[in-house]
Scaffold this motif. Structure first.
Motif, PDB file in Angstrom:
ATOM      1  N   VAL A  29      16.790  13.424  87.226  1.00  0.00           N
ATOM      2  CA  VAL A  29      17.040  14.619  86.418  1.00  0.00           C
ATOM      3  C   VAL A  29      18.528  14.734  86.080  1.00  0.00           C
ATOM      4  O   VAL A  29      18.913  14.954  84.922  1.00  0.00           O
ATOM      5  CB  VAL A  29      16.534  15.887  87.154  1.00  0.00           C
ATOM      6  CG1 VAL A  29      16.968  17.143  86.403  1.00  0.00           C
ATOM      7  CG2 VAL A  29      15.029  15.844  87.299  1.00  0.00           C
ATOM      8  N   ALA A  30      19.372  14.557  87.099  1.00  0.00           N
ATOM      9  CA  ALA A  30      20.815  14.719  86.892  1.00  0.00           C
ATOM     10  C   ALA A  30      21.347  13.695  85.881  1.00  0.00           C
ATOM     11  O   ALA A  30      22.074  14.048  84.942  1.00  0.00           O
ATOM     12  CB  ALA A  30      21.550  14.580  88.216  1.00  0.00           C
ATOM     13  N   PHE A  31      20.974  12.425  86.070  1.00  0.00           N
ATOM     14  CA  PHE A  31      21.465  11.398  85.150  1.00  0.00           C
ATOM     15  C   PHE A  31      20.837  11.543  83.762  1.00  0.00           C
ATOM     16  O   PHE A  31      21.478  11.251  82.743  1.00  0.00           O
ATOM     17  CB  PHE A  31      21.196   9.996  85.707  1.00  0.00           C
ATOM     18  CG  PHE A  31      22.114   9.619  86.834  1.00  0.00           C
ATOM     19  CD1 PHE A  31      23.487   9.507  86.627  1.00  0.00           C
ATOM     20  CD2 PHE A  31      21.616   9.399  88.119  1.00  0.00           C
ATOM     21  CE1 PHE A  31      24.331   9.173  87.669  1.00  0.00           C
ATOM     22  CE2 PHE A  31      22.459   9.074  89.161  1.00  0.00           C
ATOM     23  CZ  PHE A  31      23.811   8.961  88.944  1.00  0.00           C
ATOM     24  N   GLY A  32      19.593  12.007  83.724  1.00  0.00           N
ATOM     25  CA  GLY A  32      18.935  12.229  82.428  1.00  0.00           C
ATOM     26  C   GLY A  32      19.653  13.299  81.627  1.00  0.00           C
ATOM     27  O   GLY A  32      19.952  13.116  80.442  1.00  0.00           O
ATOM     28  N   ILE A  33      19.959  14.412  82.296  1.00  0.00           N
ATOM     29  CA  ILE A  33      20.658  15.510  81.613  1.00  0.00           C
ATOM     30  C   ILE A  33      22.049  15.053  81.188  1.00  0.00           C
ATOM     31  O   ILE A  33      22.508  15.360  80.091  1.00  0.00           O
ATOM     32  CB  ILE A  33      20.733  16.741  82.541  1.00  0.00           C
ATOM     33  CG1 ILE A  33      19.333  17.338  82.711  1.00  0.00           C
ATOM     34  CG2 ILE A  33      21.706  17.782  81.996  1.00  0.00           C
ATOM     35  CD1 ILE A  33      19.255  18.470  83.698  1.00  0.00           C
ATOM     36  N   ASN A  34      22.682  14.292  82.044  1.00  0.00           N
ATOM     37  CA  ASN A  34      24.024  13.789  81.719  1.00  0.00           C
ATOM     38  C   ASN A  34      23.992  12.867  80.505  1.00  0.00           C
ATOM     39  O   ASN A  34      24.741  13.033  79.539  1.00  0.00           O
ATOM     40  CB  ASN A  34      24.587  13.048  82.936  1.00  0.00           C
ATOM     41  CG  ASN A  34      25.965  12.479  82.657  1.00  0.00           C
ATOM     42  OD1 ASN A  34      26.086  11.368  82.174  1.00  0.00           O
ATOM     43  ND2 ASN A  34      26.993  13.266  82.938  1.00  0.00           N
ATOM     44  N   SER A  35      23.080  11.904  80.550  1.00  0.00           N
ATOM     45  CA  SER A  35      22.998  10.929  79.466  1.00  0.00           C
ATOM     46  C   SER A  35      22.625  11.601  78.147  1.00  0.00           C
ATOM     47  O   SER A  35      23.114  11.221  77.073  1.00  0.00           O
ATOM     48  CB  SER A  35      21.965   9.865  79.842  1.00  0.00           C
ATOM     49  OG  SER A  35      21.703   9.027  78.761  1.00  0.00           O
ATOM     50  N   GLY A  36      21.766  12.625  78.228  1.00  0.00           N
ATOM     51  CA  GLY A  36      21.303  13.325  77.028  1.00  0.00           C
ATOM     52  C   GLY A  36      22.447  13.830  76.168  1.00  0.00           C
ATOM     53  O   GLY A  36      22.407  13.733  74.948  1.00  0.00           O
ATOM     54  N   ALA A  37      23.494  14.335  76.815  1.00  0.00           N
ATOM     55  CA  ALA A  37      24.613  14.898  76.051  1.00  0.00           C
ATOM     56  C   ALA A  37      25.323  13.813  75.245  1.00  0.00           C
ATOM     57  O   ALA A  37      25.656  14.020  74.076  1.00  0.00           O
ATOM     58  CB  ALA A  37      25.602  15.567  77.002  1.00  0.00           C
ATOM     59  N   TYR A  38      25.522  12.663  75.875  1.00  0.00           N
ATOM     60  CA  TYR A  38      26.223  11.580  75.173  1.00  0.00           C
ATOM     61  C   TYR A  38      25.353  10.995  74.074  1.00  0.00           C
ATOM     62  O   TYR A  38      25.810  10.744  72.954  1.00  0.00           O
ATOM     63  CB  TYR A  38      26.646  10.492  76.165  1.00  0.00           C
ATOM     64  CG  TYR A  38      27.730  10.965  77.104  1.00  0.00           C
ATOM     65  CD1 TYR A  38      29.066  10.911  76.724  1.00  0.00           C
ATOM     66  CD2 TYR A  38      27.412  11.503  78.342  1.00  0.00           C
ATOM     67  CE1 TYR A  38      30.064  11.375  77.560  1.00  0.00           C
ATOM     68  CE2 TYR A  38      28.398  11.975  79.189  1.00  0.00           C
ATOM     69  CZ  TYR A  38      29.724  11.911  78.796  1.00  0.00           C
ATOM     70  OH  TYR A  38      30.706  12.380  79.618  1.00  0.00           O
ATOM     71  N   VAL A  39      24.078  10.763  74.401  1.00  0.00           N
ATOM     72  CA  VAL A  39      23.179  10.177  73.405  1.00  0.00           C
ATOM     73  C   VAL A  39      22.974  11.141  72.232  1.00  0.00           C
ATOM     74  O   VAL A  39      22.862  10.717  71.079  1.00  0.00           O
ATOM     75  CB  VAL A  39      21.832   9.782  74.057  1.00  0.00           C
ATOM     76  CG1 VAL A  39      20.858   9.262  73.004  1.00  0.00           C
ATOM     77  CG2 VAL A  39      22.057   8.724  75.122  1.00  0.00           C
ATOM     78  N   ALA A  40      22.952  12.448  72.528  1.00  0.00           N
ATOM     79  CA  ALA A  40      22.788  13.445  71.454  1.00  0.00           C
ATOM     80  C   ALA A  40      23.901  13.291  70.421  1.00  0.00           C
ATOM     81  O   ALA A  40      23.651  13.342  69.215  1.00  0.00           O
ATOM     82  CB  ALA A  40      22.797  14.855  72.021  1.00  0.00           C
ATOM     83  N   GLU A  41      25.113  13.087  70.894  1.00  0.00           N
ATOM     84  CA  GLU A  41      26.225  12.936  69.960  1.00  0.00           C
ATOM     85  C   GLU A  41      26.131  11.624  69.190  1.00  0.00           C
ATOM     86  O   GLU A  41      26.496  11.562  68.013  1.00  0.00           O
ATOM     87  CB  GLU A  41      27.565  13.022  70.718  1.00  0.00           C
ATOM     88  CG  GLU A  41      27.919  14.439  71.152  1.00  0.00           C
ATOM     89  CD  GLU A  41      28.119  15.391  69.977  1.00  0.00           C
ATOM     90  OE1 GLU A  41      27.130  16.053  69.594  1.00  0.00           O
ATOM     91  OE2 GLU A  41      29.225  15.459  69.428  1.00  0.00           O
ATOM     92  N   ILE A  42      25.628  10.581  69.863  1.00  0.00           N
ATOM     93  CA  ILE A  42      25.429   9.302  69.158  1.00  0.00           C
ATOM     94  C   ILE A  42      24.412   9.475  68.042  1.00  0.00           C
ATOM     95  O   ILE A  42      24.623   9.052  66.901  1.00  0.00           O
ATOM     96  CB  ILE A  42      24.953   8.201  70.148  1.00  0.00           C
ATOM     97  CG1 ILE A  42      26.064   7.860  71.140  1.00  0.00           C
ATOM     98  CG2 ILE A  42      24.502   6.958  69.382  1.00  0.00           C
ATOM     99  CD1 ILE A  42      25.627   6.912  72.248  1.00  0.00           C
ATOM    100  N   ILE A  43      23.305  10.141  68.368  1.00  0.00           N
ATOM    101  CA  ILE A  43      22.242  10.315  67.370  1.00  0.00           C
ATOM    102  C   ILE A  43      22.707  11.240  66.249  1.00  0.00           C
ATOM    103  O   ILE A  43      22.446  10.991  65.069  1.00  0.00           O
ATOM    104  CB  ILE A  43      20.954  10.849  68.038  1.00  0.00           C
ATOM    105  CG1 ILE A  43      20.389   9.791  68.978  1.00  0.00           C
ATOM    106  CG2 ILE A  43      19.915  11.244  66.982  1.00  0.00           C
ATOM    107  CD1 ILE A  43      19.161  10.230  69.737  1.00  0.00           C
ATOM    108  N   ARG A  44      23.422  12.306  66.623  1.00  0.00           N
ATOM    109  CA  ARG A  44      23.926  13.231  65.598  1.00  0.00           C
ATOM    110  C   ARG A  44      24.851  12.486  64.625  1.00  0.00           C
ATOM    111  O   ARG A  44      24.742  12.630  63.407  1.00  0.00           O
ATOM    112  CB  ARG A  44      24.677  14.386  66.256  1.00  0.00           C
ATOM    113  CG  ARG A  44      24.986  15.526  65.298  1.00  0.00           C
ATOM    114  CD  ARG A  44      25.512  16.723  66.056  1.00  0.00           C
ATOM    115  NE  ARG A  44      26.866  16.515  66.545  1.00  0.00           N
ATOM    116  CZ  ARG A  44      27.960  16.834  65.864  1.00  0.00           C
ATOM    117  NH1 ARG A  44      27.851  17.374  64.663  1.00  0.00           N
ATOM    118  NH2 ARG A  44      29.158  16.610  66.362  1.00  0.00           N
TER     119      ARG A  44
END
Lengths: 245, 258
Positions: free
Chosen positions: A116-131
């Protein structure tokens, strides 16, 4: 020379063979892969939602009529912005410990908490990549889709998303490689991952070389395999560039 | 007519008002791009919009299918006020397709997919119908051999002809052209214009923003000259192009024809 080789094989036996210590590494490797895989999946899921909310807001805010839907979208846009700010602004290891000692204090399932912790962490970075990937697609693509009568969601799905995927794949692969290596801090909350296993062997045998080099090599192999897989995928997605046919 | 490029299987009398624009206004911030433009477009009519850059002609065109949302005024399409709230704009757009200056083909899809995607996804045609229609249209414009190519493998002129086919494949009631030849190398302009001329002969209702005076003369049955966000002068091609009454029209034509 012979004595050096003898020494090496004795070290190998001591660190990996005696008392089946290789099992510690294997178990650790299993946890590392498990955490990485599910964290990546959670991360992508969060990232797609966050990136869609943020680009939908920035694309449409100016032309939306004031009302409940606009207010709701604005709220979620702000929420997503806050999420990215907090996650990118604090160290991963602190986020992990907050998850373990505060949020999930009543649970002892370290692997689940790490996912959960790494998923939430990674989500923020990947969100910016996708955006960034969505923003890099020419405005004309959305207009062409809409002008044919496709709605916003259909245009995103059939026209924008496939192009975004192709564009962000290298950055995404890089992010996953970083994530796999970042899971090596899972030991902070007593999750027996690969790094933790190597360190534990070192603590038992009092020899640093063998276990640490072994752990490093295993990470390297994982990353090389992943790089190879992404390369294959990338080549297939590049078909439409007209370079391969 | 069945042999034509355009399937005229829709109801509606030729000559009836298809699009009615009343007092259209559009601001971008404090910039007034359109100030009170009213215009009727009849079924089967070929309307050519001329004007210097910044005159508002492209914005006018983009307001017709609401790619730009008007600041004021009303637009009626087939009798329906499309500027009213809660109008299903997607259904309307599938009946008034647009061809863009930059072609805007989908680079990740083959030509076949570019053309059949929207009709199939919108369930307007079955996959078999859409494919058959696509093949027929590509043969008509002489690009059937490119059906499995990707856009990047085509020249600009070929891409724009595909973009026209993609719009035609929707069987629209009207087609909007936004400077369709402006991004093309000079030697490719002709092939695109000839497809558009063919389309006009087949009775398609067309609204065309262009700088091609020759095309306006050949094809248009109504020419509108815009400048400064208003319609300065309009009439038949002969009236506006050969005997312009207004000073601004005369100045513009002198520069363009020089």
């Amino acid at each position: 020379m012979a004595s050096w080789l003898n020494d090496l094989s004795a070290q190998f036996k001591l660190n990996f063979i005696d008392k089946d210590r290789w099992r510690l590494l294997l178990n650790g490797l299993g946890n590392t892969l498990l955490i990485s895989l599910f964290a990546v999946l959670i991360g992508i899921l969060i990232a797609v939602v966050v990136a869609l909310v943020r680009t939908t807001w920035s694309n449409n805010a100016s032309r939306m009529r004031p009302g409940f839907r606009k207010g709701l979208l604005h709220f979620f846009d702000r929420l997503c912005g806050l999420y990215i700010t907090v996650i990118r602004g604090t160290p991963t290891v602190i986020q992990l410990m907050i998850m373990y000692y505060i949020v999930f204090a009543s649970s002892s399932d370290g692997v689940m908490i790490a996912i959960v912790a790494f998923g939430i962490n990674s989500g923020a970075y990947v969100a910016e990549i996708i955006r960034g990937g969505i923003l890099s697609i020419e405005k004309g693509q959305m207009e062409a889709g809409r002008s044919l009568g496709l709605n916003y969601a259909q245009t995103m799905l059939y026209i924008i998303a496939p192009q975004v995927l192709k564009n962000v794949l290298p950055a995404l692969a890089n992010e996953f490689i970083v994530l796999i290596k970042e899971t090596s801090i899972a030991g902070y909350v007593a999750v027996p991952d690969l790094t933790y296993a190597g360190n534990r062997i070192r603590g038992i045998t009092y020899s640093a070389f063998m276990p640490l080099i072994a752990v490093a090599l295993i990470y390297l192999v994982i990353v090389l395999v992943l790089t190879r897989l992404v390369g294959i995928l990338e080549r297939r997605l590049r078909q439409s560039d007209g370079r391969t046919s | 007519m069945t042999a034509g490029l355009h399937n005229t299987n829709r109801s509606g009398e030729p000559g009836e008002v298809l699009i009615r624009v009343e007092h259209l206004k559009k601001h971008f911030g404090s910039l007034e791009v359109l100030r009170d433009v009213s215009q009727e477009i009849r079924r089967g009519q070929k309307v050519v919009l001329l004007g210097p850059s910044g005159s508002g002609k492209t914005t006018f065109l983009r307001c017709l299918n609401l790619l730009e949302e008007p600041t004021g005024g009303k637009i009626y399409f087939e009798g329906q006020d499309i500027t009213a709230p809660h109008v299903n704009i997607d259904a309307l757009r599938s009946k008034m397709c647009m061809v863009f200056q930059q072609f805007n083909l989908f680079p990740h899809l083959t030509i076949r997919k570019n053309i059949t995607l929207a009709p199939v996804k919108l369930k307007l045609q079955s996959r078999e119908e859409a494919e058959a229609n696509c093949e027929k249209l590509l043969k008509r414009v002489g690009l059937y051999d490119k059906i499995d190519a990707y856009p990047r493998q085509l020249s600009g002129g070929q891409q724009q002809r595909i973009a026209i086919v993609r719009a035609m494949a929707m069987n629209p009631d009207v087609m909007l052209f936004d400077e369709p030849t402006s991004a093309l190398d000079p030697e490719m302009v002709g092939e695109v214009l000839s497809v558009m001329e063919q389309l006009a002969l087949d009775g398609m209702t067309m609204v065309v923003v262009t700088h091609e005076i020759g095309f306006a003369r050949e094809v248009a049955d109504h020419v509108v000259f815009m400048d400064g966000g208003v319609i300065v002068e309009q009439g038949t091609a002969a009236e506006v192009l050969d005997r312009p009454q207004m000073q601004r029209t005369q100045d513009f034509l002198r520069k363009v024809l020089k």
